[in-house]
Design a protein around this motif. Structure first.
Motif, short mmCIF file in Angstrom:
data_model
loop_
_atom_site.label_atom_id
_atom_site.label_comp_id
_atom_site.label_asym_id
_atom_site.label_seq_id
_atom_site.Cartn_x
_atom_site.Cartn_y
_atom_site.Cartn_z
N PRO A 1 1.19 -1.45 -0.16
CA PRO A 1 0.14 0.18 0.08
C PRO A 1 1.36 1.08 0.13
O PRO A 1 1.58 1.58 0.44
N THR A 2 0.90 2.12 -0.74
CA THR A 2 1.52 3.38 -0.88
C THR A 2 1.68 4.46 -1.65
O THR A 2 0.27 4.70 -1.42
N GLY A 3 2.62 5.26 -0.82
CA GLY A 3 2.49 6.83 -0.97
C GLY A 3 3.59 7.55 -1.80
O GLY A 3 3.03 8.16 -2.50
N PHE B 1 6.22 5.73 -1.88
CA PHE B 1 6.72 5.44 -3.00
C PHE B 1 8.02 4.87 -2.27
O PHE B 1 9.14 4.41 -2.42
N GLY B 2 8.21 5.27 -1.05
CA GLY B 2 9.30 4.51 -0.12
C GLY B 2 9.53 3.04 0.05
O GLY B 2 10.24 2.54 -0.11
N ASN B 3 8.45 2.62 0.67
CA ASN B 3 8.13 1.32 1.14
C ASN B 3 7.92 0.08 -0.33
O ASN B 3 8.79 -1.20 0.14
N SER C 1 -2.37 7.91 5.19
CA SER C 1 -0.58 7.73 4.99
C SER C 1 -0.96 7.93 4.16
O SER C 1 0.61 8.16 3.50
N MET C 2 -1.20 7.33 3.19
CA MET C 2 -1.45 7.31 1.13
C MET C 2 -1.87 8.28 0.96
O MET C 2 -2.44 8.41 -0.71
N HIS D 1 -5.30 1.28 5.56
CA HIS D 1 -3.56 0.68 4.61
C HIS D 1 -3.59 -0.21 4.02
O HIS D 1 -4.09 -0.27 2.11
N THR E 1 0.54 -2.84 7.09
CA THR E 1 1.17 -1.23 7.60
C THR E 1 1.45 -0.65 9.17
O THR E 1 1.43 0.27 9.22
N ALA E 2 -0.10 -1.05 9.03
CA ALA E 2 -0.76 -0.34 10.21
C ALA E 2 -2.38 -1.46 11.07
O ALA E 2 -2.25 -2.14 10.27
#
Ligand SMILES: *Cc1c(COP(=O)(O)O)cnc(C)c1O
Length: 493
Positions: free
Chosen positions: A264-266, A268-270, A319-320, A397, A423-424
């Motif tokens: 699940p991307t915001g 693009f770090g993960n 967070s996204m 997320h 992620t959470a």
């Protein structure tokens, strides 16, 4: 291993320089010159190691200027005692080949802990290696999750002070309490009147204000940043994808045909960390990029056009809610190795809010990535269906990722085993999760937490349960033009 900049490939620096400075001076992001590969034997050896040793082994391939002792100091400091599971990144299994990589067993119940628990150690060690004798002052403007994770990471770390500013009107009551009750001798938390943009631009101003920089310098201090463009936040995230692969092998799963990863991307770090894991030799087939209604990345991967000129939605997966994914710059650099081209794309983004990549890049991007999104209704429906089908409760997320995976499987028929990044903790978003389950929604945050626990017969994570009785330590509110005096009072200068 040397580091270069996405916008100036003549530059060559050590990893400690990249971590201490965060961003390159011409505005580019630091990237490793090449991505280190793991051998068959390396993977065999990793199987027998606990997480912290896997972390030390993998990070040593990137941070080659760190001594063995330095690295162990960092990984032991981060991964012993801060997570509620012996493995900071355990896997839950749904059905036969769906694996949920739970990245929320840390002190703030979200995946940012995996990196922000170790960043302070990497940063202070880098500072020593760069012969920098100044105290590091971390400034953070936060819309919620990053601030708390950074506070937990930096609390009582020698040689650092951390100052967090959050917007008075822009964070949830739970997030506010999480930050205002933060323990530690070197932590400072202030509310800023206004919204997140107000807080963020006020903090950016302080970063570049010469008078305050001079005042810090005179007192033996300097500013640094803990946000996700720092390579020191990215590298620790590579570890859990490799670790997950090794855990699945240990469990006896047949991964000879590889596996897919959904993130699940915001920013693009993960998902970029998962790309590094793939390039290091983990047999990852497709990287599936899952977005919410702010689906700028879905469009980009499918069309090659990045366009941030679009409506911004406030969603149940906040967070996204991002329209500029800063770490994408690194991905594009790795696909073309052309600093001039990246600089010109970023310039177009700055000036026109959009850019289009060339055909070769489009093809390469599509080779590696698949992208789709879930709207609000689909996200909530996925929480309900996943709970009903597997008895597994996921947060909003993670639900975006599970929903996108379900659509991917229906469309392609691909039965390759999958690792989905979770992620959470669902308890961080109790109200949304309750409404997804069709339950009575409590007005009060803690009543919602209790209701969710009773309904699903699951345990409230300790960091959230402890908040019930948390004492508020910080209550000062500043006007956005007065943050200078907040910083001075925090640092007693
Ligand atoms: C930050 C965050 C994300 C997005 O991660 P990126 O690395 O920015 O893509 C997803 N889920 C949660 C819960 C987060 O806190």
């Amino acid at each position: 291993m040397k580091y270069t900049s996405t916008r100036d490939s003549k530059l060559k620096v050590e990893s400690s320089f990249a971590i201490l400075n965060g961003i390159s001076k011409e505005g580019g992001l630091f990237v490793p010159e090449s991505i280190p590969a793991l051998s068959k034997e390396d993977f065999e050896n990793l199987k027998a190691m606990p997480y912290k040793e896997r972390a030390a082994f993998i990070l040593s391939k990137y941070l080659t200027d760190f001594s063995k002792e330095d690295m162990e100091y960092c990984t032991n400091g981060a991964y012993i005692g801060s997570f509620d599971d012996e493995n900071p990144a355990p896997i839950a299994q749904l059905g036969s080949n769906i694996n949920i990589l739970e990245l929320w067993h840390g002190p703030t119940c979200a995946f940012k802990d995996l990196a922000l628990q170790i960043l302070p150690f990497l940063l202070t060690t880098s500072s020593k290696m760069q012969k920098n004798d100044k105290k590091t002052v971390i400034l953070v403007a936060t819309s919620g999750d990053t601030g708390k994770a950074a506070l937990e990471g930096f609390k009582d770390v020698p040689g650092t002070e951390i100052i967090v500013f959050y917007p008075c009107d822009g964070v949830s009551p739970m997030q506010k309490l999480q930050m205002n009750s933060q323990k530690g001798e070197n932590v400072h938390v202030y509310a800023v009147k206004g919204n997140f943009d107000d807080a963020q631009s006020a903090v950016k101003k302080i970063f570049t204000d010469n008078a305050i920089k001079e005042a810090l310098n005179k007192n033996g201090m300097q500013f640094s940043s803990a946000n996700s463009i720092n390579f020191g936040r990215l590298a620790p995230q590579i570890v859990y994808y490799i670790s997950a692969y090794v855990d699945l092998l240990n469990k006896g799963d047949d991964l000879s045909g590889g596996f897919n990863v959904v993130v699940p991307t915001g920013n693009f770090g993960n998902i970029l960390a998962a790309y590094y894991a793939k390039m290091m030799g983990a047999p990852i087939k497709k990287l599936i990029c899952a977005s919410n209604s702010n689906n700028v990345l879905t469009d980009f991967i499918n069309t090659g056009v990045y366009n941030k000129n679009r409506d911004f939605y406030t969603t149940v997966s906040p967070s996204m809610d991002i329209l500029i994914s800063s770490n994408l710059e690194r991905m594009l650099y790795h696909l073309c190795d052309d600093d001039k081209y990246i600089a010109s794309l970023q310039n177009e983004l700055l000036n026109q809010g959009k850019y289009e990549i060339n055909d070769e890049m489009k093809r390469k991007l599509k080779d590696v990535f698949y992208a789709d999104f879930c709207n609000e209704e689909e996200t909530l429906k996925t929480i309900k269906e996943t709970y009903e089908e597997y008895g597994y409760l996921c947060d909003t997320h993670t639900a975006v990722a599970v929903g996108v995976y379900n659509k991917y499987k229906a469309k392609t028929g691909d039965k390759t085993p999958v690792v989905i990044a979770s992620t959470a903790s669902p308890y961080k978003f109790s109200k949304s999760v309750l409404s997804a389950l069709g339950a009575k929604i409590e007005d009060d945050e803690f009543a919602a937490v209790e209701e969710l626990s009773a309904l699903t017969n699951t345990t409230v994570p300790k960091p959230i349960a402890e908040l019930y009785s948390a004492k508020v330590r910080f209550s000062e509110i500043y006007e956005k033009q007065d943050l200078y005096s907040a910083v001075k009072s925090a640092l007693k200068i």
